[in-house]
Scaffold this active site. Structure first.
Site, PDB file in Angstrom:
ATOM      1  N   THR A   1       0.944  -1.141  -0.028  1.00  0.00           N
ATOM      2  CA  THR A   1       0.091  -0.090   0.046  1.00  0.00           C
ATOM      3  C   THR A   1       0.772   1.214  -0.064  1.00  0.00           C
ATOM      4  O   THR A   1       1.942   1.065   0.412  1.00  0.00           O
ATOM      5  CB  THR A   1      -1.097  -0.030   1.353  1.00  0.00           C
ATOM      6  N   HIS A   2       0.699   2.238  -0.575  1.00  0.00           N
ATOM      7  CA  HIS A   2       1.513   3.576  -0.910  1.00  0.00           C
ATOM      8  C   HIS A   2       2.718   3.031  -1.581  1.00  0.00           C
ATOM      9  O   HIS A   2       3.629   3.811  -1.226  1.00  0.00           O
ATOM     10  CB  HIS A   2       1.723   3.935   0.652  1.00  0.00           C
TER      11      HIS A   2
ATOM     12  N   SER B   1      18.317  -0.185 -25.908  1.00  0.00           N
ATOM     13  CA  SER B   1      18.912   1.142 -26.034  1.00  0.00           C
ATOM     14  C   SER B   1      19.913   1.134 -27.213  1.00  0.00           C
ATOM     15  O   SER B   1      20.706   0.269 -27.240  1.00  0.00           O
ATOM     16  CB  SER B   1      19.452   1.574 -24.789  1.00  0.00           C
TER      17      SER B   1
ATOM     18  N   LYS C   1      20.756  -2.067 -21.484  1.00  0.00           N
ATOM     19  CA  LYS C   1      19.281  -1.923 -21.301  1.00  0.00           C
ATOM     20  C   LYS C   1      18.407  -2.859 -21.953  1.00  0.00           C
ATOM     21  O   LYS C   1      18.806  -3.042 -23.158  1.00  0.00           O
ATOM     22  CB  LYS C   1      18.846  -0.442 -21.708  1.00  0.00           C
TER      23      LYS C   1
ATOM     24  N   GLU D   1       5.229   0.725 -21.416  1.00  0.00           N
ATOM     25  CA  GLU D   1       4.981   2.341 -21.367  1.00  0.00           C
ATOM     26  C   GLU D   1       4.013   2.856 -22.215  1.00  0.00           C
ATOM     27  O   GLU D   1       3.471   3.884 -22.065  1.00  0.00           O
ATOM     28  CB  GLU D   1       6.390   2.643 -21.598  1.00  0.00           C
TER      29      GLU D   1
END
Ligand code: ARG
Length: 458
Positions: free
Chosen positions: A152-153, A274, A280, A287
């Site tokens: 949570t949070h 990348s 990467k 996204e």
């Protein structure tokens, strides 16, 4: 006065602003189907002769075959798909083509075509969501026992199982599918025969065209039928909600795939490298799903604003209804497919997840619950005692179950050795066996129900 690029002045501007053929040609199949239903009814009602109805029907089939083969030509002078088709029909069969538009207007025509298109899109979206649910249920079944931190949070809260976490998305998608089903029921009425706005004096049979096009019944008010687009908005609102859910799942994958988390290895097929950093592997697909939600919600907002304050009945503003719906539908289809692949083909790093669940005092609630159940301490007081234990463990840099019994008893004498059995992450998830809880047995029963609902064998 009228701007340089419009060599022919206002008429060229008018042609360009008026033309919807660049986008509404996507409706050609629906337009042909609705025209065929309409002319069959005109023939059956003796509004046109049987011979003419046959000539027109064959002509429409010929136009459809051309579209199928060569695509729909884009001539701005013909404005839209309706005039383009009728124009080509006239070239093929001559003046009899002019009888097709008896007892009809482009206003009921476009409302009918667009409903048919949205209805098909709802069915395709639903099928895509079902595939996503299958992927979720299968992974959830594989991971009913895999322990991970629940948050949570985005702070470690209590241990949960990965299966439970994935089944949360199954539930969201289940509701999304029911939203689409609701929208489909509401929109499945035929506007055809409403004509321009007031109905028609010809003895048409609206039940016949409605049935021929798979609608449940004709719409009951011609003004409403040609001027509302709430069926498209119902779809866009459902699509927006779906895109919100997908964006949250995408965000989880983005976080889980990051190095500090390392909970998941995404399939290469849905990642990119990348150009400058060789190490990467970027979660671009996730996204973009997260990003596409913005455009889908934007499409919904766009059509709401188009419709706001329009007087009855049809206004040309409403021609702008189609681009946002088309855009949202294609973005949504891609997003659903991407998330289905991501769920199905990702490798979850269960060791790493379990390790993370051990950190962050995720079983603190279990200590408090144990004090309530075994030592009959009121929960608020138990919460306080547990807080002190966490503080001590934190200052020593150890886990809760690494505190000695003496240390625990120094905080509260009512603690005894049995408490250690409650402090493991396994004990913690197993204890949460309330209906809908994270206990592996609960998750297995949720998965079993979902498999039955989806007709998954075995
Ligand atoms: N292309 C138009 C649209 O999509 C068809 C309806 C045109 N009707 C009219 N009265 N101008 O809205």
């Amino acid at each position: 006065m009228w701007g340089g690029r419009f060599a022919e002045g206002p008429s060229a501007i008018m042609r360009e602003i008026n033309a919807s053929i660049p986008f509404d040609k996507a409706l050609w199949r629906q337009d042909i189907a609705a025209s065929k239903a309409h002319v069959a009814m005109l023939g059956a009602q003796n509004i046109v002769s049987a011979d003419d109805a046959k000539t027109i029907t064959d002509g429409l089939d010929a136009v459809a075959a051309e579209y199928e083969r060569d695509g729909v030509p884009e001539d701005w002078d013909l404005e839209d798909i309706h005039m383009t088709t009728e124009g080509r029909l006239a070239e093929l069969i001559g003046p009899v083509a002019g009888r097709l538009h008896t007892a009809r207007s482009r206003n009921d025509q476009v409302a009918t075509d667009f409903r048919l298109w949205v209805r098909e899109t709802i069915d395709q979206t639903d099928a895509g969501l079902e595939a996503l649910q299958r992927a979720l249920v299968i992974q959830a079944g594989n991971h009913a026992d895999s322990i991970m931190p629940g948050f949570t949070h985005l702070q470690t809260a209590q241990p949960v199982t990965l299966g439970h976490h994935l089944m949360a998305y199954y539930e969201m998608i289940r509701r999304d599918r029911s939203r689409l089903a609701d929208a489909r029921v509401r929109m499945n009425e035929s506007p055809l025969g409403s004509a321009a706005l007031a109905g028609t004096g010809f003895p048409i049979d609206r039940d016949a065209t409605s049935a021929a096009l798979g609608f449940d019944r004709p719409t009951a008010n011609s003004l409403d039928a040609v001027s509302d687009r709430d069926f498209a908005l119902d779809y866009l609102m459902a699509a927006s909600q779906i895109s919100l859910h997908l964006s949250r799942l995408a965000e989880e994958f983005i976080i889980w795939a990051s190095q500090p988390f390392g909970f998941v290895r995404m399939a290469d097929s849905l990642s990119t490298g990348s150009s400058i950093m060789p190490q990467k592997k970027n979660p671009d697909a996730a996204e973009l799903v997260r990003g596409h939600a913005g455009r889908i919600i934007g499409a919904c907002t766009s059509l709401m604003i188009t419709m706001k304050g329009l007087p009855l009945a049809y206004s040309k503003d409403m021609q702008d209804d189609k681009p946002p719906v088309f855009e949202a539908a294609s973005l949504l289809a891609l997003s659903i497919a991407a998330m289905t692949g991501m769920v199905a083909d990702s490798t979850f790093k269960t060791d790493r997840m379990r390790q993370a669940a051990e950190l962050g005092y995720a079983t603190a609630t279990d200590l408090a619950d144990w004090l309530v159940t075994e030592a009959d301490i009121p929960f608020r007081e138990a919460h306080h005692i547990t807080g002190a234990a966490v503080k001590l463990a934190e200052s020593k840099g150890v886990a809760l179950d690494e505190l000695s019994i003496e240390e625990l008893q120094a905080i509260d004498s009512r603690v005894d050795k049995r408490v250690y059995s409650a402090l493991s992450v396994e004990a913690s998830v197993a204890a949460r066996a309330s209906y809908g809880g994270t206990a592996p047995d609960q998750v297995r029963s949720q998965v079993a129900q979902a498999r039955a609902a989806l007709d998954i064998e075995g």
